[in-house]
Design a protein around this motif. Structure first.
Motif, PDB file in Angstrom:
ATOM      1  N   ALA A 159      13.144  -2.021   5.678  1.00 48.66           N
ATOM      2  CA  ALA A 159      12.452  -1.315   4.674  1.00 48.66           C
ATOM      3  C   ALA A 159      11.791  -2.342   3.743  1.00 48.66           C
ATOM      4  O   ALA A 159      10.795  -1.706   3.365  1.00 48.66           O
ATOM      5  CB  ALA A 159      13.482  -0.566   3.718  1.00 48.66           C
ATOM      6  N   VAL A 160      12.479  -3.301   3.276  1.00 46.37           N
ATOM      7  CA  VAL A 160      11.769  -4.148   2.275  1.00 46.37           C
ATOM      8  C   VAL A 160      10.174  -4.944   3.082  1.00 46.37           C
ATOM      9  O   VAL A 160       9.176  -4.687   2.384  1.00 46.37           O
ATOM     10  CB  VAL A 160      12.486  -5.436   2.020  1.00 46.37           C
ATOM     11  CG1 VAL A 160      11.692  -6.424   0.910  1.00 46.37           C
ATOM     12  CG2 VAL A 160      13.512  -4.699   1.109  1.00 46.37           C
ATOM     13  N   GLY A 161      10.649  -5.010   4.262  1.00 43.72           N
ATOM     14  CA  GLY A 161       9.225  -5.647   5.014  1.00 43.72           C
ATOM     15  C   GLY A 161       8.143  -4.499   5.046  1.00 43.72           C
ATOM     16  O   GLY A 161       6.992  -4.935   4.666  1.00 43.72           O
ATOM     17  N   TRP A 162       8.469  -3.176   5.395  1.00 42.69           N
ATOM     18  CA  TRP A 162       7.604  -2.214   5.483  1.00 42.69           C
ATOM     19  C   TRP A 162       6.775  -2.042   4.054  1.00 42.69           C
ATOM     20  O   TRP A 162       5.497  -1.782   4.120  1.00 42.69           O
ATOM     21  CB  TRP A 162       8.316  -0.987   5.931  1.00 42.69           C
ATOM     22  CG  TRP A 162       7.475   0.183   5.953  1.00 42.69           C
ATOM     23  CD1 TRP A 162       6.097   0.506   6.798  1.00 42.69           C
ATOM     24  CD2 TRP A 162       7.507   1.237   4.934  1.00 42.69           C
ATOM     25  NE1 TRP A 162       5.646   1.667   6.664  1.00 42.69           N
ATOM     26  CE2 TRP A 162       6.262   2.325   5.433  1.00 42.69           C
ATOM     27  CE3 TRP A 162       8.251   1.671   4.059  1.00 42.69           C
ATOM     28  CZ2 TRP A 162       6.073   3.329   4.885  1.00 42.69           C
ATOM     29  CZ3 TRP A 162       7.806   2.885   3.415  1.00 42.69           C
ATOM     30  CH2 TRP A 162       6.891   3.865   3.743  1.00 42.69           C
ATOM     31  N   LEU A 163       7.737  -2.137   2.956  1.00 39.60           N
ATOM     32  CA  LEU A 163       7.049  -1.926   1.750  1.00 39.60           C
ATOM     33  C   LEU A 163       6.297  -3.018   1.323  1.00 39.60           C
ATOM     34  O   LEU A 163       5.331  -2.946   0.628  1.00 39.60           O
ATOM     35  CB  LEU A 163       8.323  -1.650   0.621  1.00 39.60           C
ATOM     36  CG  LEU A 163       8.862  -0.427   0.692  1.00 39.60           C
ATOM     37  CD1 LEU A 163      10.198  -0.631  -0.258  1.00 39.60           C
ATOM     38  CD2 LEU A 163       8.350   0.742   0.334  1.00 39.60           C
ATOM     39  N   LEU A 164       6.351  -4.228   2.055  1.00 38.13           N
ATOM     40  CA  LEU A 164       5.563  -5.314   1.778  1.00 38.13           C
ATOM     41  C   LEU A 164       4.390  -5.453   2.661  1.00 38.13           C
ATOM     42  O   LEU A 164       3.436  -6.075   2.378  1.00 38.13           O
ATOM     43  CB  LEU A 164       6.151  -6.810   1.941  1.00 38.13           C
ATOM     44  CG  LEU A 164       7.252  -7.017   0.733  1.00 38.13           C
ATOM     45  CD1 LEU A 164       8.254  -8.055   1.235  1.00 38.13           C
ATOM     46  CD2 LEU A 164       6.840  -7.064  -0.558  1.00 38.13           C
ATOM     47  N   GLY A 165       4.270  -4.515   3.565  1.00 37.61           N
ATOM     48  CA  GLY A 165       3.062  -4.393   4.606  1.00 37.61           C
ATOM     49  C   GLY A 165       3.317  -4.936   5.929  1.00 37.61           C
ATOM     50  O   GLY A 165       2.367  -5.218   6.576  1.00 37.61           O
ATOM     51  N   GLY A 166       4.429  -5.085   6.271  1.00 38.19           N
ATOM     52  CA  GLY A 166       4.923  -5.396   7.723  1.00 38.19           C
ATOM     53  C   GLY A 166       4.378  -4.426   8.452  1.00 38.19           C
ATOM     54  O   GLY A 166       4.637  -3.234   8.136  1.00 38.19           O
ATOM     55  N   THR A 167       4.219  -4.690   9.834  1.00 38.88           N
ATOM     56  CA  THR A 167       3.942  -3.667  10.946  1.00 38.88           C
ATOM     57  C   THR A 167       5.177  -2.955  11.425  1.00 38.88           C
ATOM     58  O   THR A 167       5.950  -3.872  12.101  1.00 38.88           O
ATOM     59  CB  THR A 167       3.153  -4.297  11.946  1.00 38.88           C
ATOM     60  OG1 THR A 167       2.259  -4.844  11.380  1.00 38.88           O
ATOM     61  CG2 THR A 167       2.750  -3.368  13.013  1.00 38.88           C
TER      62      THR A 167
END
Length: 209
Positions: A159-167
């Motif tokens: 979730a954190v990675g997705w919010l930061l722009g991860g694929t």
């Protein structure tokens, strides 16, 4: 056991290099990454740092979380912190982005398979878990259900990675569904035989563990 140490070290190093290479293939596929690599990619996008540096930096931070859990790192743990990100950046440097979807699908499938082989090699060397796996097993040793711990950590970093722009994409799902069975199949076949000890078949990593 000492006579097998060079073999175990060689498999550890090969496994960690291949792990970094497998993540690079999935990055170039651009169809979704594992939970931890979504976080790494998001952090790299926000900080401007090379992805491999972020991978190693997050591993070091996670390793520091071992201290209150009284976990003891092995040589494999410390090598993991230093090597995976270097291998990842090296492969990214020579493998340009790929526009064609069929090639990207091929890179994704190859990356997931290579990740399974790499996992089996470095866990089979029996020289210490990766920082992320050690965090999960350390929390489990404190009485928390390991399945619940792993699920919460995986979903949290995703979730954190997705919010930061991860694929996040089909590759994320494919990795989540396949890495466990791949590791379970490959670890007993690629582990260095040790008299009196079964091949490791415990927690399979979501990243360079």
């Amino acid at each position: 056991m000492s006579t097998r140490l060079p073999v175990r070290l060689a498999r550890l190093l090969l496994g960690l290099v291949l792990f970094g290479a497998s993540v690079a293939l999935m990055v170039r596929a651009d169809l979704g990454l594992s939970s931890w690599d979504v976080l790494h990619q998001g952090l790299a996008a926000r900080t401007g740092l090379p992805l491999g540096w972020v991978v190693n930096g997050v591993a070091l931070v996670v390793l520091l979380l071992w201290l209150p859990l009284r976990q003891r790192p092995g040589v494999g743990t410390l090598t993991n912190v230093a090597l995976v990100g270097v291998a990842l950046d090296a492969v990214l440097a020579v493998l340009p982005p790929v526009p064609a979807l069929p090639v990207r699908v091929g890179l994704l499938l190859l990356g997931v398979l290579l990740n399974g082989v790499a996992t089996a090699l470095y866990l089979g060397a029996r020289l210490g878990p990766g920082p992320r796996d050690g965090l999960m097993t350390g929390l489990a040793a404190r009485g928390l259900p390991i399945g619940r711990v792993r699920t919460l950590i995986e979903l949290g970093v995703l979730a954190v990675g997705w919010l930061l722009g991860g694929t996040v994409g089909v590759g994320t799902l494919l990795y989540a569904l396949s890495i466990g069975p791949l590791a379970q199949f490959l670890i007993p076949r690629l582990a260095v035989p040790t008299p009196g000890r079964p091949a490791p078949t415990g927690v399979t990593p979501s990243c360079p563990a």
